[in-house]
Design a protein around this motif. Sequence first.
Motif, PDB file in Angstrom:
ATOM      1  N   SER A  77      49.527  28.830  32.856  1.00 18.74           N
ATOM      2  CA  SER A  77      48.944  28.367  34.247  1.00 18.74           C
ATOM      3  C   SER A  77      49.545  27.846  34.978  1.00 18.74           C
ATOM      4  O   SER A  77      49.786  27.816  36.267  1.00 18.74           O
ATOM      5  CB  SER A  77      47.772  27.726  33.776  1.00 18.74           C
ATOM      6  OG  SER A  77      47.932  26.397  33.734  1.00 18.74           O
ATOM      7  N   GLU A 198      35.109  31.952  40.248  1.00 17.23           N
ATOM      8  CA  GLU A 198      36.299  33.055  40.156  1.00 17.23           C
ATOM      9  C   GLU A 198      35.867  34.314  40.540  1.00 17.23           C
ATOM     10  O   GLU A 198      34.871  34.960  39.898  1.00 17.23           O
ATOM     11  CB  GLU A 198      36.864  33.037  38.866  1.00 17.23           C
ATOM     12  CG  GLU A 198      37.362  31.493  38.513  1.00 17.23           C
ATOM     13  CD  GLU A 198      38.148  30.652  39.359  1.00 17.23           C
ATOM     14  OE1 GLU A 198      39.149  31.342  40.034  1.00 17.23           O
ATOM     15  OE2 GLU A 198      37.941  29.353  39.452  1.00 17.23           O
ATOM     16  N   TYR A 244      49.439  28.154  42.466  1.00 18.91           N
ATOM     17  CA  TYR A 244      48.878  29.797  42.216  1.00 18.91           C
ATOM     18  C   TYR A 244      48.408  30.443  43.409  1.00 18.91           C
ATOM     19  O   TYR A 244      47.902  31.370  43.190  1.00 18.91           O
ATOM     20  CB  TYR A 244      47.799  29.525  41.267  1.00 18.91           C
ATOM     21  CG  TYR A 244      46.839  28.460  41.513  1.00 18.91           C
ATOM     22  CD1 TYR A 244      45.996  28.424  42.686  1.00 18.91           C
ATOM     23  CD2 TYR A 244      46.681  27.454  40.807  1.00 18.91           C
ATOM     24  CE1 TYR A 244      45.102  27.498  42.799  1.00 18.91           C
ATOM     25  CE2 TYR A 244      46.026  26.249  41.107  1.00 18.91           C
ATOM     26  CZ  TYR A 244      44.966  26.312  42.194  1.00 18.91           C
ATOM     27  OH  TYR A 244      44.215  25.363  42.421  1.00 18.91           O
ATOM     28  N   ALA A 245      48.220  29.653  44.792  1.00 18.69           N
ATOM     29  CA  ALA A 245      47.544  30.094  45.715  1.00 18.69           C
ATOM     30  C   ALA A 245      48.430  30.790  46.853  1.00 18.69           C
ATOM     31  O   ALA A 245      49.494  30.348  47.082  1.00 18.69           O
ATOM     32  CB  ALA A 245      46.660  28.984  46.341  1.00 18.69           C
ATOM     33  N   SER A 248      45.115  28.945  51.275  1.00 18.54           N
ATOM     34  CA  SER A 248      43.698  28.054  50.985  1.00 18.54           C
ATOM     35  C   SER A 248      43.306  27.429  52.017  1.00 18.54           C
ATOM     36  O   SER A 248      43.925  27.236  53.199  1.00 18.54           O
ATOM     37  CB  SER A 248      44.673  26.770  49.983  1.00 18.54           C
ATOM     38  OG  SER A 248      44.995  27.229  48.684  1.00 18.54           O
ATOM     39  N   ALA A 267      40.362  29.224  47.669  1.00 16.63           N
ATOM     40  CA  ALA A 267      41.749  29.558  47.449  1.00 16.63           C
ATOM     41  C   ALA A 267      41.830  31.131  47.155  1.00 16.63           C
ATOM     42  O   ALA A 267      40.936  31.623  46.517  1.00 16.63           O
ATOM     43  CB  ALA A 267      42.562  28.698  46.286  1.00 16.63           C
ATOM     44  N   ARG A 269      43.648  33.308  44.688  1.00 17.71           N
ATOM     45  CA  ARG A 269      44.636  32.890  43.517  1.00 17.71           C
ATOM     46  C   ARG A 269      45.413  34.245  43.143  1.00 17.71           C
ATOM     47  O   ARG A 269      45.978  34.193  42.344  1.00 17.71           O
ATOM     48  CB  ARG A 269      43.928  32.376  42.251  1.00 17.71           C
ATOM     49  CG  ARG A 269      43.497  31.096  42.516  1.00 17.71           C
ATOM     50  CD  ARG A 269      42.693  30.404  41.149  1.00 17.71           C
ATOM     51  NE  ARG A 269      43.762  29.850  40.182  1.00 17.71           N
ATOM     52  CZ  ARG A 269      43.495  28.765  39.736  1.00 17.71           C
ATOM     53  NH1 ARG A 269      42.674  27.988  39.881  1.00 17.71           N
ATOM     54  NH2 ARG A 269      44.377  28.286  38.795  1.00 17.71           N
ATOM     55  N   ASP A 273      46.986  34.141  37.893  1.00 18.60           N
ATOM     56  CA  ASP A 273      46.490  33.798  36.539  1.00 18.60           C
ATOM     57  C   ASP A 273      46.392  34.958  35.564  1.00 18.60           C
ATOM     58  O   ASP A 273      46.606  34.731  34.445  1.00 18.60           O
ATOM     59  CB  ASP A 273      45.078  32.961  36.797  1.00 18.60           C
ATOM     60  CG  ASP A 273      45.288  31.634  37.419  1.00 18.60           C
ATOM     61  OD1 ASP A 273      45.847  30.757  37.102  1.00 18.60           O
ATOM     62  OD2 ASP A 273      44.987  31.982  39.024  1.00 18.60           O
ATOM     63  N   GLU A 302      38.601  31.895  44.870  1.00 15.97           N
ATOM     64  CA  GLU A 302      38.153  30.841  44.247  1.00 15.97           C
ATOM     65  C   GLU A 302      37.371  29.644  45.203  1.00 15.97           C
ATOM     66  O   GLU A 302      38.337  28.744  45.596  1.00 15.97           O
ATOM     67  CB  GLU A 302      39.118  30.176  43.108  1.00 15.97           C
ATOM     68  CG  GLU A 302      38.565  29.026  42.545  1.00 15.97           C
ATOM     69  CD  GLU A 302      39.882  28.323  41.894  1.00 15.97           C
ATOM     70  OE1 GLU A 302      40.494  27.689  42.845  1.00 15.97           O
ATOM     71  OE2 GLU A 302      39.909  28.126  40.732  1.00 15.97           O
TER      72      GLU A 302
END
Length: 440
Positions: A77, A198, A244-245, A248, A267, A269, A273, A302
């Motif tokens: 991750s 999510e 990861y974004a 945001s 966010a 993402r 992921d 998210e």
Amino acid sequence: MTDLMEKVVSLCKRRGFVFPGSEIYGGIGGIYDLGPLGVELSNNIKACWWKKNVRERDNIVGLDSAILLSSQVWQTSGHVEGFTDPLVECKNCHQRFRQDILPKSKNCPSCGGNNWTAPRMFNLMFKTHVGSVEDKTSETYLRPETAQGIFVNFSNVVDTMRVKLPFGIAQIGKGFRNEITTGNFLFRVREFEMMELEYFTYPAQAEHDFEYWQKERLNWFVSLGITKKSLRFREHQDTERAHYASRSVDIEYNWPFMGWGELEGIANRTDFDLKAHSKASGKELSYFDEEKQKKITPYVIEPSVGVGRAMLAFLIDAYCEDGKRVILKLHPNLAPYQVAIFPLLANKPELINLARSIYDDLKKDFSVAWDDRGNIGKRYYSQDEIGTPWCVTVDFQSLEDQTVTIRDRDTTKQERVKIKDLGNQLQKKFSQSETTKLTD
Ligand code: GAP
């Protein structure tokens, strides 16, 4: 700490909402326990979130994944590498701080000096071991976010629930972060519950869904009583986004101790992921689109918020004073007790018996408090201070005509209703309190 914040913190301790963790041993930094009223408030916040985001929707399902995950999850991750904050140490007093949240003057918040070590990146995850052997192979971490438990269960949910894109997986659970600097009560702590969604969607629809969730989430806070003007959106700069974004936005609250600051994060993402876990595990985490007859890796929007941070905002926003009277104007769906029952006098068995029977009856549908101490005025004030929206008093007239008074916390107005109608009347008041005006 500001005056308002001090009052809220003191109320929380005095009335059993929040206690410092391990208090009899001098406390433990950044850890708090919820008292009897705090756990009710927290449960109500979680229930409202779950109802709005899972129960009332056709395309969102829930999950409760484990706190401990394979350490490979955290390697993949990016948390082992990138879940860090810059740490600096004051060369005078040797206190450590997060460099990016030092005051503008850059003076040490502890001793006032201005002589710092070079920053080093400090990983916020708590390390632990699984099993009886403590070596590298048994090492893992307490989860810093619940989201990864959702990503690693992506195929399990798709295969068992026949969900169709776009769909969401929601989870409420504990997260742990070894924050360098904790503070401002529940705002920044080391152990906290998170409410995370999510929302998996088509890449081309991600931006649209991002906008949708921004509004939805802001409206949720307003619908539960937070003043609209105390909330705003703030778009993250490129330099401050999580690894990861791609985008945001924070929902910020105007905190008394710091001004505008993050309440909830939203966010995009992307497919970061799912793609990373597919590659590392060798198990394809994709979705077969029947219409287009092809596999796609969805994007993820998210919305994520801490229960404690939300609780703090609800408490601060609800706190009011009217002379010496303290009123917590919590939304009825959040208040630890929704109704309180008072027999006018504690030494009159006829009053006690009738009040008890009403109490036992209402307990089936509401969260109810009982109080027969002191005078009625003091009992009202005591319930106002913990946010109970309605108090029911059983008096001598009740024995004659089977009526009671309902007293409203916010207006202090009283009305007399028939005991047989009491449940319905209270239910009606609840429904009315759900019609707060929302943003478009
Ligand atoms: N999965 C996304 C994620 O973890 P985040 O912005 O790091 O994003 C989400 O955290 C939310 O969790 C924040 O908006 C805040 O409400 C809450 N939160 C984060 N760190 C916290 C802390 N140390 N203490 C209390 N709440 C925290």
